[in-house]
Design an enzyme around this catalytic site. Structure first.
Site, PDB file in Angstrom:
ATOM      1  N   HIS A  61      66.669  41.950  27.596  1.00 45.50           N
ATOM      2  CA  HIS A  61      66.982  40.632  26.774  1.00 45.50           C
ATOM      3  C   HIS A  61      67.819  39.954  26.923  1.00 45.50           C
ATOM      4  O   HIS A  61      68.429  40.393  27.367  1.00 45.50           O
ATOM      5  CB  HIS A  61      66.074  40.369  25.561  1.00 45.50           C
ATOM      6  N   GLU A  63      69.694  38.726  25.159  1.00 47.08           N
ATOM      7  CA  GLU A  63      71.228  38.985  23.951  1.00 47.08           C
ATOM      8  C   GLU A  63      71.607  40.018  24.617  1.00 47.08           C
ATOM      9  O   GLU A  63      72.719  40.136  24.443  1.00 47.08           O
ATOM     10  CB  GLU A  63      70.734  38.721  22.987  1.00 47.08           C
ATOM     11  N   ALA A 171      47.065  12.710  41.271  1.00 41.68           N
ATOM     12  CA  ALA A 171      47.811  10.794  42.569  1.00 41.68           C
ATOM     13  C   ALA A 171      47.248  10.890  42.613  1.00 41.68           C
ATOM     14  O   ALA A 171      46.200  10.138  43.202  1.00 41.68           O
ATOM     15  CB  ALA A 171      48.631  12.467  43.723  1.00 41.68           C
ATOM     16  N   SER A 185      42.326  11.638  51.095  1.00 39.95           N
ATOM     17  CA  SER A 185      43.313  10.890  50.180  1.00 39.95           C
ATOM     18  C   SER A 185      44.423  11.959  50.527  1.00 39.95           C
ATOM     19  O   SER A 185      45.651  11.721  49.892  1.00 39.95           O
ATOM     20  CB  SER A 185      43.171  12.502  49.236  1.00 39.95           C
TER      21      SER A 185
END
Ligand code: AOF
Ligand code: ZN
Length: 390
Positions: A61, A63, A171, A185
């Site tokens: 982790h 930390e 889009a 497209s």
């Protein structure tokens, strides 16, 4: 500068350290899911003495990674401040990979812990903060909380709603068309916008399209224009109508292509696709739209998917919007007018303007002569932002 809604009591240095911890956390992007991104910074007398982050699922982790860096630099963490993008974990369980970070923080004699977001995992959810406070450590949370929410939108949404985070990416032309009348497209948006789409893809666990888009555009759905991991590619194709020549069926990392089909789809076609290394999952039919979106999301969640980028087409956007299965919209708008063509969104059963879907947390940015509109289904703490060229 202090952000609106941010609790008092944080210094400019505090914000700088948390900002840094968030940049570190992003280094784990695409590698930690279904667990969150997490970054950590240790500082003493306004000097950073250690940095760390959660590098991959199951790994150390953030930390302890930062505290190890402190020791490796020959410094002592005693009396230092620890900045954590996420509330430190505080539990052990048979399915848990790492020891509780709170133990390590307490043993290191950290003086103060600063946190961006509480961990909504019910096995943590404030328990980490309580444990640190009971050990006499000062804990302050809420520092850059809005940015932290963005960092872990997938993990947080899953913990709170039990389904993946869903971003709809559209889009479209100025007049709201995602394709010309004939179905073409390519390309409505320009290269710079498409690069942003690839970056968006790499920030999600899965990209999802419907059969119509798969047939009309023959997309790869990979990340090619920027550096980043390929997400899982999901196609909703109830009758398994993709031809063998489809790009999605020929990619080298075929195990990353997953097709959902109807429970009654042709078993021989399923076997052919599976023999090619494609994953095929038959599921129940849904209402109106071919397959049950809720069921699709349940299966994806079981596979560890915490965020999905939905890339079309109209039927798919309509289904997700109609069923309230979405969190944010990203609409790229190109300065083209197509007139007759395919609308981005079909019938939502809305008869009056007062019943329209209202988008919140709206932001706009320009990308050359194009625009990106973003917004959320529900309000967060941010309000409206306007960006110029980026
Ligand atoms: C932290 N720091 O860097 C991360 C945390 O199986 P494990 O041991 O990796 O634990 C996963 C859980 O721990 C995850 O569901 C989330 O609640 C928390 N993640 N916590 O203190 C970290 N990655
Ligand atoms: Zn931990």
């Amino acid at each position: 500068m202090k952000k609106a809604n941010e609790p008092e009591g944080f210094s400019g240095f505090d914000r700088k350290c948390m900002f840094r911890a968030m940049s570190l956390a992003r280094r784990g992007a695409g590698k930690t899911s279904p667990n969150p991104l997490a970054g950590s910074v240790v500082a003493k007398n306004t000097r950073i003495i250690g940095e760390g982050w959660h590098r991959r699922y199951g790994g150390k982790h953030a930390e302890p990674d930062a505290l190890d860096a402190v020791l490796a630099a020959g410094e002592s963490p005693a009396g230092a401040d620890l900045y954590c993008t996420l509330e430190p974990c505080c539990f052990t369980a048979p399915d848990k990979h790492q020891p509780p970070c709170t133990d390590r923080i307490i043993k290191s004699r950290i003086r103060r812990v600063l946190i961006a977001n509480r961990d909504p995992n019910p096995r943590v959810n404030g328990g980490g903060i309580r444990m640190l406070e009971q050990a006499g450590i000062a804990v302050q949370s809420g520092l850059l909380a809005a940015q932290g929410e963005k960092l872990n939108e997938g993990f947080f949404t899953f913990q709170r709603l039990g389904r993946p985070f869903i971003r709809l990416k559209i889009a479209q032309s100025l007049d709201g068309r995602i394709a010309a009348a004939g179905g073409d497209s390519r390309w409505i948006t320009g290269e710079a916008a498409r690069r942003l789409v690839h970056r968006l893809r790499s920030g999600h666990d899965a990209v999802l399209i419907g059969r119509g888009t798969a047939l009309a555009d023959d997309p790869e759905l990979t990340v090619r224009l920027v550096r980043g991991a390929n997400p899982l590619r999901v196609v909703l194709d109830s009758r398994l109508s993709l031809p063998d020549s489809a790009r999605l069926l020929g990619l080298s990392d075929r195990e990353k292509t997953l097709i959902f089909c109807a429970a009654g789809a042709d078993p021989r076609r399923i076997a052919i696709l599976q023999n090619r290394g494609i994953r095929v999952i038959p599921i129940d039919a849904g209402e109106g739209i071919g397959l049950s979106l809720q069921r699709v999301l349940d299966v994806l969640a079981d596979l560890g998917v915490r965020s999905v980028l939905v890339e079309g087409g109209a039927e798919i956007f309509t289904g997700f919007l109609k069923q309230g299965l979405w969190d944010r919209l990203a609409v790229f708008i190109a300065p083209l007018v197509l007139g007759q063509g395919i609308s981005a969104v079909g019938d939502l059963g809305i008869k009056a303007v007062k019943d329209a879907l209202h988008i919140q947390d709206v932001s706009f940015r320009t990308i050359g002569d194009q625009a990106l509109f973003e917004g959320a289904r529900t309000a967060s703490r941010e309000g409206t932002r306007v960006y110029r060229d980026c």
